[in-house]
Every structure is written in structure tokens, then in C-alpha cells.
Design a protein around this motif. Structure first.
Motif, PDB file in Angstrom:
ATOM      1  N   HIS A  18     -43.658  58.604 -19.076  1.00 58.62           N
ATOM      2  CA  HIS A  18     -45.013  58.576 -19.616  1.00 58.62           C
ATOM      3  C   HIS A  18     -45.332  57.284 -20.359  1.00 58.62           C
ATOM      4  CE1 HIS A  18     -48.818  60.205 -20.979  1.00 58.62           C
ATOM      5  NE2 HIS A  18     -48.501  59.882 -22.237  1.00 58.62           N
ATOM      6  N   ARG A  19     -44.444  56.851 -21.261  1.00 56.90           N
ATOM      7  CA  ARG A  19     -44.765  55.677 -22.070  1.00 56.90           C
ATOM      8  C   ARG A  19     -44.900  54.419 -21.215  1.00 56.90           C
ATOM      9  NH1 ARG A  19     -41.193  54.622 -27.284  1.00 56.90           N
ATOM     10  NH2 ARG A  19     -42.232  56.597 -27.780  1.00 56.90           N
ATOM     11  N   ARG A  20     -43.937  54.192 -20.314  1.00 53.89           N
ATOM     12  CA  ARG A  20     -44.001  52.989 -19.466  1.00 53.89           C
ATOM     13  C   ARG A  20     -45.190  53.050 -18.517  1.00 53.89           C
ATOM     14  NH1 ARG A  20     -44.119  47.850 -18.985  1.00 53.89           N
ATOM     15  NH2 ARG A  20     -43.610  47.085 -16.888  1.00 53.89           N
ATOM     16  N   TRP A  21     -45.481  54.244 -17.986  1.00 54.26           N
ATOM     17  CA  TRP A  21     -46.619  54.395 -17.071  1.00 54.26           C
ATOM     18  C   TRP A  21     -47.938  54.075 -17.783  1.00 54.26           C
ATOM     19  CZ3 TRP A  21     -47.983  54.279 -12.298  1.00 54.26           C
ATOM     20  CH2 TRP A  21     -49.172  54.860 -11.854  1.00 54.26           C
ATOM     21  N   GLN A  22     -48.080  54.539 -19.020  1.00 51.43           N
ATOM     22  CA  GLN A  22     -49.297  54.246 -19.778  1.00 51.43           C
ATOM     23  C   GLN A  22     -49.431  52.749 -20.035  1.00 51.43           C
ATOM     24  OE1 GLN A  22     -49.617  56.751 -23.323  1.00 51.43           O
ATOM     25  NE2 GLN A  22     -51.206  57.897 -22.218  1.00 51.43           N
ATOM     26  N   ARG A  23     -48.311  52.081 -20.318  1.00 53.42           N
ATOM     27  CA  ARG A  23     -48.380  50.628 -20.550  1.00 53.42           C
ATOM     28  C   ARG A  23     -48.874  49.907 -19.304  1.00 53.42           C
ATOM     29  NH1 ARG A  23     -42.701  49.354 -23.827  1.00 53.42           N
ATOM     30  NH2 ARG A  23     -43.330  50.317 -25.821  1.00 53.42           N
ATOM     31  N   LEU A  24     -48.361  50.320 -18.149  1.00 56.97           N
ATOM     32  CA  LEU A  24     -48.814  49.692 -16.903  1.00 56.97           C
ATOM     33  C   LEU A  24     -50.315  49.930 -16.686  1.00 56.97           C
ATOM     34  CD1 LEU A  24     -45.906  50.540 -14.417  1.00 56.97           C
ATOM     35  CD2 LEU A  24     -46.532  48.276 -15.293  1.00 56.97           C
ATOM     36  N   ILE A  25     -50.762  51.145 -16.920  1.00 54.23           N
ATOM     37  CA  ILE A  25     -52.178  51.463 -16.741  1.00 54.23           C
ATOM     38  C   ILE A  25     -53.030  50.652 -17.711  1.00 54.23           C
ATOM     39  CG2 ILE A  25     -53.931  53.299 -16.937  1.00 54.23           C
ATOM     40  CD1 ILE A  25     -52.148  53.472 -14.442  1.00 54.23           C
ATOM     41  N   ASN A  26     -52.560  50.511 -18.958  1.00 51.86           N
ATOM     42  CA  ASN A  26     -53.324  49.778 -19.968  1.00 51.86           C
ATOM     43  C   ASN A  26     -53.413  48.287 -19.656  1.00 51.86           C
ATOM     44  OD1 ASN A  26     -53.826  52.078 -21.442  1.00 51.86           O
ATOM     45  ND2 ASN A  26     -52.034  51.825 -22.781  1.00 51.86           N
TER      46      ASN A  26
END
Length: 389
Positions: A18-26
Motif C-alpha cells: 500500500h505505501r509504495r503503491w500510493q507513492r507511485l500514484i502520487n
């Protein structure tokens, strides 16, 4: 092929993603995504040139990518995406073809996926793969919602157009009759030249469903057909064009196999009169009769009906005179007169009745002496034609 447990695990997000995926999306910029999207959309047939202003495409593109990124960041099943409805409605109103719209929406996935893989590190490979389904399902949800809004709006537009068309046609048949100026405007709004010949047909009662089926066939063939309910009759009219060998021409011929009244109007100005005549002709069809009731086939019956309704018996004197004959002579005289009226030829009628020409001439002369109506004189024969119709 059944996926292995390892393969299923690889394609499904896990708790630590979740955390890494959100960073990529951001890291994805909606403005940059939109500009990439616009370069691709410009190459899609139906958007070249675009029926939607570039500024509007850019605005909705930016809102779309913001909404998609929000959905992807949530890591949950995609829900309702508000911008989908707005885009579906606006593209329908702009006249964008549905296949062009779907192709454009599909570019959202391509743009997102290419952007994600470009910013991802080598260590993100499995993370990206595990979220492939998320990206696909989110774009698919957006596409489905947009298409639903598009289809609903197109149907609403068709209903509105049909309502306006029905109102225009109803005006043609109203009392008092519209002016020539009004009829000219109505013809233009219906897409018909004012003086264009119109084929008109009418059906009543149980004959209406068959006419409706043919109307649907004309519609599928791309032929503009207009309808109107005139009392108990369904009226159909269309521009009377001749296109030999086409589906439309075959359908125009099929009309004559139906139990309908048919006629022709020389333009919208004569439509009402032609429709009334077609309706009256349709009512002449007796049980068991087949084929269209044309003016040539039904004029005598129509005339007889009008005369009878006005109190004229038409042939009461003729019937009274024939009653004075013996039964056998009456049959011979009447069949001689009927045959001659049908053929207009003594020779043909004699052959039809298996008698000599002189015999037939004598019977016609005897008929005239008894009734005072000579079948060989057109002005007098007309009364017989109408009375026997």
C-alpha cells in the motif's frame, strides 16, 4: 489453464504494497497525463478533427485522471466516478461516435500504465504486476459508467427529437389547416423538400401490426419513414424515391403485399388529403382480401360508399328493371355487362363467356333496352362500375 497459487499471489496486491503503491500514484501528474492523452486522442478517427473543443477535452481529461488516480490510491473496488456521467452526456450531445468514445477511454489505461512503468524502479516490478488488475478494473469501471451515461443521453435525445417530429407532423393534420408558409417550415424541419413526392400508406385494426413491421424494416434500411395516428388508422409516409436494386426499393414493393390503403402526395402540402384518401381506401378491404387497396383498385368502391352515404341508391332502377326478367336471362345479361365492363372488348368478353360475338352484342343491347343504361357508353357505364364495385 488454472492459475497456480504462486501465479495468483503475484497478480494480487499484498498488505505491504500500500505505501509504495500510493507513492507511485502520487508521483503521477494529472496535467502531464492529460497532455499525453490529448496527443493520442487526436489520432483517433472521430476525434480528427475533434467535435469537442480542445479546451473542453483538456478540462475533462484532467478531471478524469484525478478521479482515476484517487480510485487507484484507495486500493479498493472502484465506485461511482462522477466525471464519467458528465463526459458521457457531453460526448453524446457533441455527436461523438460511441466507438470513438470507447477508443478514447481505452487510452486512459495505456497512458496510466506507461507512466507508472516509467517512474517505477526495477524493484517495483512485482508491485506493478500485482496492481495490473486494479488499473484495468478502475479504467473499465470508468468506461462502463461513461458508456451508460452516453447511451442514456442518446436515447433521451432521440426521444426528444421524436417528440418534436410528432408535433410537426401533427400540425400538418390539424384543423384549421396550416398555411403554406408553416408547411414549408415543417417540411424543412422534417428534412423533406416541400414539393418532394411522398408515398403514403394507411392501415386500420388488425392490419396495423404488419405495417409497423415494415416501418421497422425501412428504419433498419436507413430510410426516413414518418408516422401519424389519424383516428383509428396508422399513417405512414416517406419520400417516394426510386432506387432500383436497393433494399429500400424492395421494401417499397413489399408494401403493396400488405392490407393497406396506398396513395401519393405531391409534397407536404397535399399530405393530409392523401392520408385521408389512403385511410378511406384501407377501410374498403373486405375480410379475406389481400394486397394493397390502390386508387385504381378502390376508386369505384369509394365512390359507391360516398353516394350511398348521401342517400343515392345508384342502381336501384337497374335492379328493378332486371327483376322483370326471368332468372336465367337476368344472369346472362348481367354477366355480359360485367364482363364487358372489365374487358372493354366484345371479342374478349365473348371468348370469356364462351359465346359468339353477335350473341354478346345482343345481350348488351338487351341490357340497355331494359335498364336504360348502356354498358358500351362510358358516361353510362360509370354508374354500373360504381354500383357493382
Amino acid at each position: 489453464m488454472v492459475d497456480s497459487p504462486e501465479r495468483t499471489l503475484l497478480a494480487t496486491p499484498v498488505a505491504g504494497d500500500h505505501r509504495r503503491w500510493q507513492r507511485l500514484i502520487n508521483e503521477l501528474n494529472p496535467d502531464e497525463l492529460t497532455e499525453t492523452f490529448l496527443t493520442r486522442v487526436a489520432l483517433i478517427p472521430g476525434y480528427d478533427p475533434s467535435p469537442v473543443p480542445l479546451g473542453e477535452l483538456r478540462r475533462t481529461g484532467r478531471l478524469t485522471f484525478r478521479a482515476l488516480l484517487d480510485e487507484l490510491a484507495s486500493d479498493e473496488e472502484p465506485g461511482a466516478i462522477a466525471i464519467a456521467h458528465e463526459i458521457g452526456v457531453s460526448r453524446a450531445r457533441s455527436g461523438v461516435a460511441i466507438d470513438a468514445l470507447v477508443t478514447a477511454i481505452r487510452q486512459d489505461f495505456t497512458v496510466l500504465w506507461e507512466s507508472l512503468t516509467r517512474i517505477a524502479r526495477a524493484s517495483d516490478a512485482e508491485l506493478i504486476v500485482r496492481h495490473t488488475g486494479n488499473v484495468l478494473s478502475t479504467v473499465e469501471a470508468f468506461a462502463t459508467q461513461t458508456q451508460s451515461a452516453y447511451v442514456a443521453e442518446r436515447q433521451r435525445m432521440r426521444d426528444a427529437e421524436a417528440s418534436v417530429r410528432r408535433g410537426l407532423i401533427a400540425t400538418v393534420f390539424q384543423d384549421p389547416a396550416p398555411s403554406t408558409e408553416q408547411l414549408t417550415r415543417i417540411a424543412a424541419d422534417l428534412g423533406l423538400p416541400f414539393t418532394a413526392p411522398l408515398a403514403v400508406a394507411a392501415a386500420t385494426g388488425e392490419d396495423i401490426p404488419a405495417l409497423r413491421v415494415l416501418i421497422a424494416e425501412f428504419d433498419r434500411a436507413g430510410d426516413a419513414v414518418f408516422t401519424h395516428h389519424l383516428g383509428d388508422a396508422l399513417i405512414m409516409f416517406r419520400r417516394d424515391t426510386r432506387l432500383p436494386g436497393t433494399r429500400t426499393e424492395h421494401l417499397a414493393q413489399d408494401l403493396f403485399s400488405l392490407r393497406v390503403g396506398v396513395g401519393q402526395a405531391d409534397g407536404v402540402g397535399e399530405l393530409r388529403a392523401a392520408a385521408l384518401t389512403a385511410r378511406d381506401l384501407s377501410r374498403l378491404l373486405a375480410a379475406g382480401e389481400t394486397g394493397a387497396m390502390t386508387w385504381r383498385r378502390g376508386w369505384a368502391r369509394l365512390a359507391a360508399g360516398h353516394l350511398l352515404s348521401s342517400g343515392n341508391s345508384i342502381l336501384a332502377d337497374v335492379r328493378g328493371a332486371l327483376d322483370a326478367c326471368g332468372p336465367a336471362e337476368r344472369v346472362r345479361l348481367e354477366e355480359a355487362a360485367r364482363s364487358y365492363l372489365a374487358t372493354g372488348s366484345v371479342a374478349e368478353s365473348a371468348a370469356e363467356l364462351f359465346c359468339h360475338r353477335n350473341t354478346l352484342s345482343n345481350r348488351l343491347r338487351r341490357f340497355a333496352e331494359l335498364t336504360g343504361v348502356d354498358p358500351t357508353i362510358p358516361a353510362e357505364a360509370a354508374r354500373l362500375v360504381v354500383g357493382w364495385a
